[in-house]
Design an enzyme around this catalytic site. Sequence first.
Site, PDB file in Angstrom:
ATOM      1  N   SER A  47       0.815  -1.212   0.000  1.00 18.91           N
ATOM      2  CA  SER A  47       0.000   0.000   0.000  1.00 18.91           C
ATOM      3  C   SER A  47       0.853   1.269   0.000  1.00 18.91           C
ATOM      4  O   SER A  47       0.363   2.340  -0.373  1.00 18.91           O
ATOM      5  CB  SER A  47      -0.938   0.008   1.200  1.00 18.91           C
ATOM      6  OG  SER A  47      -0.192  -0.141   2.407  1.00 18.91           O
ATOM      7  N   ASP A  54      -3.009   6.226  11.694  1.00 18.57           N
ATOM      8  CA  ASP A  54      -2.172   5.738  10.598  1.00 18.57           C
ATOM      9  C   ASP A  54      -0.892   6.567  10.584  1.00 18.57           C
ATOM     10  O   ASP A  54      -0.887   7.722  10.131  1.00 18.57           O
ATOM     11  CB  ASP A  54      -2.916   5.881   9.266  1.00 18.57           C
ATOM     12  CG  ASP A  54      -2.123   5.317   8.100  1.00 18.57           C
ATOM     13  OD1 ASP A  54      -0.948   4.957   8.302  1.00 18.57           O
ATOM     14  OD2 ASP A  54      -2.660   5.267   6.984  1.00 18.57           O
ATOM     15  N   HIS A  90       1.372   5.357   6.413  1.00 19.41           N
ATOM     16  CA  HIS A  90       1.124   5.948   5.096  1.00 19.41           C
ATOM     17  C   HIS A  90       1.312   7.460   5.161  1.00 19.41           C
ATOM     18  O   HIS A  90       1.605   8.010   6.227  1.00 19.41           O
ATOM     19  CB  HIS A  90      -0.288   5.589   4.622  1.00 19.41           C
ATOM     20  CG  HIS A  90      -0.501   4.118   4.465  1.00 19.41           C
ATOM     21  ND1 HIS A  90      -1.145   3.340   5.427  1.00 19.41           N
ATOM     22  CD2 HIS A  90      -0.161   3.269   3.466  1.00 19.41           C
ATOM     23  CE1 HIS A  90      -1.175   2.083   5.022  1.00 19.41           C
ATOM     24  NE2 HIS A  90      -0.588   2.010   3.838  1.00 19.41           N
TER      25      HIS A  90
END
Length: 598
Positions: free
Chosen positions: A321, A564, A567
């Site tokens: 990702s 998160d 990312h």
Amino acid sequence: MADATKYHPIGGANLNSDFKSLLSILKTRKTVALAYTFMLAFVALTVFLAFCPSPNASSPWFTNIFASTSTSASYKSQFSSIFSYFRPNASSPLPSPAQTNSSRSTTPTPTSKPPSLKNHTLSSLNSSKDTVPTNHTADLPVKSPSTVNNKPPLVQNHTDVSGKSNEATSQKKANQTTNAAPVPKISVPPPPPKSSLPNPNQNISSNLKSNSSAKANNYTASLAKKRSNGTSTREKDGLMESLIKCDLFDGEWVKDDSYPLYKPGSCNLIDEQFNCIQNGRPDKDFQKYKWKPKGCTLPRLEGHRMLDLLRGKRVVFVGDSLNRNMWESLICILRNSVKDKSKVYEANGRVHFRGEASYSFIFEDYKFSIELFVSPFLVQEWEVADKNGTKKQTLRLDLVGRSTDQYKDADIIIFNTGHWWTHDKTSKGKDYYQEGSHVYNELNVLEAFRRAITTWSRWVDANINPSKSMVFFRGYSASHFSGGQWNSGGQCDSETEPIKNDKYLNEYPPKMRVLEKVIKYMKTHVSYLNITRMTDFRKDGHPSIYRKQKLSGEEKRSPLKYQDCSHWCLPGVPDAWNEILYAELLIRQYRNQQQKRP
């Protein structure tokens, strides 16, 4: 009597002695000098009478010979004509700097050079109110190949309408010319009608001046352009050489208000997980940093130029990702430079980019695609039956991902892996790693990673054509969980500035050292995008709690537990990864051009 007869001279003897006496007198130096002087004076007088007009215009003999309508004459032309009688094959002597060829035609032929008015004075034309010049064309000096140092030609006698030469003006100008020999007249064709003559003070002068000025300006502009192009080329070559020698990954983040490369909210293709501003993040400064290497200047990504670099190509991202993060960043940057954005679309019409094995964005006007193939480990995830007959997940360290045949002929391929090797199963390594039919009871994660990367490298060497495809491996992207990991309450929501002191950076990941060793022994050249250190500074660039708009009930009760910190927000840090990719493409193009240069 005999003696008298013996010594008495006869008439012949007296004549002989007299002649000898006369010869002795002639041999004296004074007599010889006098004779030579007389001869030279006679020759000089003869030459003068032959070549110089008589001051008395009424002398019929000289008038018949020298009468002419010419307004100028050339010593060279007459001397050459006389000289040719004696040596017809000899070349004519060059004229002195003050002399010029006065032979010209009133109607220039296509091969004749246009007349020039450079350094030509028209004062003699106005020397008398009653004198009107009739042969203007003959007055204009023509540039001769033999003219030395571009000195102005002599302005010779002008002829009035009655055919009489202006002797006063001619004599005056001859006296003003220092050390100049008298220049006789020569015959030229009669002048054209007065009505057809141009005004020497306006038309001819202005036209030649404008033409000369235009040519000078054009030449100057051309020379300046050549110099500018030469300087520009040298500067570009210098910049490219500095990029080649530079470590692009050793640097710092600097504030730059001209960033980001695209406005927040301008790209509706950003996945919700990365769209921090839309999800309510209040601070904006995290978008205004650019990466600056220490040894060179990283060129700003010019969307139009990169679109041209990628024209007709396939760009493929393969990995987890974090590669999806970079993939979306590149699509948004390039889409921002496309005029008709409706011609940038996902091949299957998808608008969400999670859950599928692959995605492909088409840039229709440029006939290229930017694709994503999901492969978090770069090797295959597998399943085997355990003793109880149930299936359990394993990781085949000896098999590459299933989608490899779909992208092996792509022009640019960017691989990555790393984050999924930190999860519980991979980090513990119990009953998880498999080779062939054998499942290891326990295998060190670093060794498992080395075997997986080795499998990947062998596939690249066997299937990628390095003359067609560029291969990149993007390194590990740093995470910044504070107080726990991603699944144990780790947080980064309070971070709004990058780390400024490198002593607070994490240790370089051992897995990336393994990767570097494997790449070193590959046959195929792989460009390693070592972004670990540059991302470690950016603890402020993660979505943290701004990873989605609609939170579940549990997330609303404990929002800080669901952050998160792996990312990156977009626009943001992954844009700098694509600027480095852009620099690598420029370097590749520059090297190709250098090889083609003679």
